[in-house]
Design a protein around this motif. Structure first.
Motif, short mmCIF file in Angstrom:
data_model
loop_
_atom_site.label_atom_id
_atom_site.label_comp_id
_atom_site.label_asym_id
_atom_site.label_seq_id
_atom_site.Cartn_x
_atom_site.Cartn_y
_atom_site.Cartn_z
N GLN A 82 0.86 -1.18 0.00
CA GLN A 82 0.00 0.00 0.00
C GLN A 82 0.90 1.24 0.00
O GLN A 82 1.72 1.41 0.91
CB GLN A 82 -0.91 0.00 1.22
CG GLN A 82 -1.80 1.23 1.33
CD GLN A 82 -2.84 1.30 0.22
OE1 GLN A 82 -3.46 0.29 -0.11
NE2 GLN A 82 -3.03 2.49 -0.34
N MET A 83 0.73 2.07 -1.00
CA MET A 83 1.57 3.26 -1.16
C MET A 83 0.69 4.50 -1.06
O MET A 83 -0.19 4.70 -1.91
CB MET A 83 2.30 3.22 -2.50
CG MET A 83 3.11 1.95 -2.71
SD MET A 83 4.11 1.98 -4.22
CE MET A 83 2.82 2.03 -5.45
N ASN A 84 0.93 5.29 -0.05
CA ASN A 84 0.18 6.53 0.16
C ASN A 84 1.11 7.73 0.05
O ASN A 84 2.33 7.59 0.11
CB ASN A 84 -0.48 6.51 1.55
CG ASN A 84 -1.46 5.39 1.72
OD1 ASN A 84 -2.13 4.98 0.76
ND2 ASN A 84 -1.58 4.89 2.94
N SER A 85 0.53 8.89 -0.10
CA SER A 85 1.29 10.14 -0.19
C SER A 85 2.42 10.02 -1.20
O SER A 85 3.57 10.37 -0.92
CB SER A 85 1.86 10.51 1.19
OG SER A 85 0.82 10.65 2.13
N LEU A 86 2.09 9.52 -2.36
CA LEU A 86 3.10 9.26 -3.37
C LEU A 86 3.76 10.55 -3.86
O LEU A 86 3.10 11.61 -3.95
CB LEU A 86 2.49 8.49 -4.54
CG LEU A 86 2.30 7.00 -4.26
CD1 LEU A 86 1.30 6.40 -5.22
CD2 LEU A 86 3.63 6.27 -4.34
N LYS A 87 5.03 10.43 -4.18
CA LYS A 87 5.82 11.56 -4.66
C LYS A 87 6.37 11.24 -6.04
O LYS A 87 6.54 10.05 -6.38
CB LYS A 87 6.99 11.79 -3.71
CG LYS A 87 6.60 12.01 -2.26
CD LYS A 87 7.85 12.11 -1.39
CE LYS A 87 7.48 12.29 0.08
NZ LYS A 87 8.68 12.39 0.95
N PRO A 88 6.69 12.25 -6.83
CA PRO A 88 7.29 11.97 -8.15
C PRO A 88 8.54 11.11 -8.06
O PRO A 88 8.78 10.29 -8.96
CB PRO A 88 7.61 13.38 -8.67
CG PRO A 88 6.58 14.25 -8.04
CD PRO A 88 6.39 13.68 -6.66
N GLU A 89 9.30 11.23 -7.01
CA GLU A 89 10.51 10.42 -6.86
C GLU A 89 10.22 8.95 -6.56
O GLU A 89 11.14 8.13 -6.52
CB GLU A 89 11.44 10.99 -5.78
CG GLU A 89 10.77 11.28 -4.46
CD GLU A 89 10.35 12.72 -4.31
OE1 GLU A 89 9.79 13.30 -5.29
OE2 GLU A 89 10.57 13.29 -3.22
N ASP A 90 8.96 8.60 -6.34
CA ASP A 90 8.58 7.20 -6.19
C ASP A 90 8.38 6.52 -7.55
O ASP A 90 8.17 5.30 -7.62
CB ASP A 90 7.27 7.06 -5.40
CG ASP A 90 7.41 7.52 -3.96
OD1 ASP A 90 6.49 8.18 -3.46
OD2 ASP A 90 8.45 7.20 -3.34
N THR A 91 8.44 7.29 -8.62
CA THR A 91 8.29 6.74 -9.96
C THR A 91 9.38 5.72 -10.24
O THR A 91 10.58 6.01 -10.11
CB THR A 91 8.34 7.85 -11.01
OG1 THR A 91 7.21 8.71 -10.83
CG2 THR A 91 8.33 7.28 -12.42
N ALA A 92 8.95 4.51 -10.60
CA ALA A 92 9.91 3.41 -10.84
C ALA A 92 9.14 2.18 -11.28
O ALA A 92 7.91 2.14 -11.20
CB ALA A 92 10.69 3.10 -9.56
N VAL A 93 9.89 1.19 -11.72
CA VAL A 93 9.33 -0.15 -11.87
C VAL A 93 9.49 -0.85 -10.52
O VAL A 93 10.59 -0.88 -9.96
CB VAL A 93 10.04 -0.94 -12.98
CG1 VAL A 93 9.48 -2.37 -13.05
CG2 VAL A 93 9.89 -0.24 -14.32
N TYR A 94 8.41 -1.38 -10.02
CA TYR A 94 8.41 -2.04 -8.71
C TYR A 94 8.41 -3.55 -8.91
O TYR A 94 7.59 -4.10 -9.65
CB TYR A 94 7.18 -1.61 -7.91
CG TYR A 94 7.35 -0.24 -7.31
CD1 TYR A 94 7.32 0.89 -8.12
CD2 TYR A 94 7.55 -0.06 -5.94
CE1 TYR A 94 7.50 2.16 -7.59
CE2 TYR A 94 7.72 1.20 -5.39
CZ TYR A 94 7.69 2.30 -6.23
OH TYR A 94 7.87 3.56 -5.69
N TYR A 95 9.35 -4.21 -8.22
CA TYR A 95 9.53 -5.65 -8.33
C TYR A 95 9.23 -6.32 -7.01
O TYR A 95 9.67 -5.87 -5.95
CB TYR A 95 10.97 -5.97 -8.72
CG TYR A 95 11.38 -5.45 -10.07
CD1 TYR A 95 11.98 -4.21 -10.21
CD2 TYR A 95 11.17 -6.22 -11.22
CE1 TYR A 95 12.36 -3.73 -11.45
CE2 TYR A 95 11.55 -5.74 -12.46
CZ TYR A 95 12.14 -4.50 -12.57
OH TYR A 95 12.51 -4.03 -13.80
N CYS A 96 8.54 -7.42 -7.09
CA CYS A 96 8.30 -8.30 -5.96
C CYS A 96 9.39 -9.37 -5.96
O CYS A 96 9.80 -9.83 -7.03
CB CYS A 96 6.92 -8.92 -6.13
SG CYS A 96 6.46 -10.15 -4.92
N ALA A 97 9.85 -9.75 -4.78
CA ALA A 97 10.91 -10.74 -4.68
C ALA A 97 10.67 -11.67 -3.50
O ALA A 97 10.08 -11.26 -2.50
CB ALA A 97 12.27 -10.05 -4.54
#
Length: 122
Positions: A82-97
């Motif tokens: 769960q990602m709240n208060s998102l910022k432009p610097e959170d822009t990325a490809v998100y990987y689960c591992a």
């Protein structure tokens, strides 16, 4: 072995929220430590958050503490971010591992999903 499939990425305005999901195959999901990493364009992959196999322990990167929350449902073989208060610097490809040892280094995780794009506009 476990296969991981992420979903839930997309485009959101700064200050908004998204929830990522990672569905895992296999009956041994509950034995794995799960983590989320991210990679922005031109940058190295970085640790975001991890959760122990039972869900009792979590580790967060300083950059997301207080804004992101990881959880898991061992009955459905799914881990959430769960990602709240998102910022432009959170822009990325998100990987689960998935791995065997709780930690922040990517070499601890043997299994990876294909990634899901998160874009935060300003």
């Amino acid at each position: 072995q476990v296969q991981l499939v992420e979903s839930g990425g997309g485009l959101v305005q700064a200050g908004g929220s998204l929830r990522l999901s990672c569905a895992a195959s296999g009956r041994t999901f509950r034995s794995y430590v799960m983590a989320w990493f991210r990679q922005a364009p031109g940058k190295e992959r970085e640790f975001v958050v991890a959760i122990s196999s039972s869900g009792a322990r979590t580790i967060y990167a300083d950059s997301v503490k207080g804004r992101f929350t990881i959880s898991r449902d061992n009955a459905s073989n799914t881990v959430y971010l769960q990602m709240n208060s998102l910022k432009p610097e959170d822009t990325a490809v998100y990987y689960c591992a998935a791995g065997q040892v709780l930690g922040t280094r990517d070499y601890r995780y043997a299994y990876w999903g294909q990634g899901t794009q998160v874009t935060v506009s300003s």
